[in-house]
Design a protein around this motif. Structure first.
Motif, PDB file in Angstrom:
ATOM      1  N   GLU A   1       0.596  -1.212  -0.033  1.00  0.00           N
ATOM      2  CA  GLU A   1      -0.085   0.100   0.072  1.00  0.00           C
ATOM      3  C   GLU A   1       0.627   1.146   0.130  1.00  0.00           C
ATOM      4  O   GLU A   1       2.225   0.920   0.657  1.00  0.00           O
ATOM      5  N   ARG A   2       0.467   2.038  -0.469  1.00  0.00           N
ATOM      6  CA  ARG A   2       0.677   3.605  -0.443  1.00  0.00           C
ATOM      7  C   ARG A   2       0.166   4.365   0.501  1.00  0.00           C
ATOM      8  O   ARG A   2      -0.298   4.529   0.924  1.00  0.00           O
TER       9      ARG A   2
ATOM     10  N   LYS B   1      -1.489   7.041   2.713  1.00  0.00           N
ATOM     11  CA  LYS B   1      -2.641   8.165   1.922  1.00  0.00           C
ATOM     12  C   LYS B   1      -3.077   9.302   2.972  1.00  0.00           C
ATOM     13  O   LYS B   1      -4.252   9.792   2.230  1.00  0.00           O
ATOM     14  N   SER B   2      -2.021   9.431   3.795  1.00  0.00           N
ATOM     15  CA  SER B   2      -2.797  10.520   4.630  1.00  0.00           C
ATOM     16  C   SER B   2      -1.450  11.210   5.320  1.00  0.00           C
ATOM     17  O   SER B   2      -0.377  10.329   5.857  1.00  0.00           O
TER      18      SER B   2
END
Length: 78
Positions: free
Chosen positions: A4-5, A7-8
């Motif tokens: 996953e990359r 995101k926040s």
């Protein structure tokens, strides 16, 4: 683990925290740990980010110990 990359901003801040704390424990530069987490392995996108919800609720020593264990399991050397 799936990759996953970040995101926040909270996940980014946590990823930086992880890199800096592992570097401090091992007495090496943060850049070396970052490269180990991204170039030598997928620890950043394949472990830290996907496990953010669980990991960020833990104490600093637990997080560092967990990351060192993951590094050992994945054969990451500094």
């Amino acid at each position: 683990m799936k990759e996953e990359r970040i995101k926040s901003p909270e996940e980014l801040e946590f990823a930086i925290f992880c890199v800096e704390q592992v570097a401090a424990r091992l007495k090496v530069g943060a850049e070396l740990v970052y490269k180990a987490f991204t170039e030598q392995s997928d620890i950043l996108d394949g472990y830290i980010v996907p496990e953010y919800e669980t990991l960020h609720t833990q104490g600093k020593d637990y997080i560092i110990d967990e990351l060192l264990e993951v590094m050992e399991e994945r054969g990451v050397k500094l």
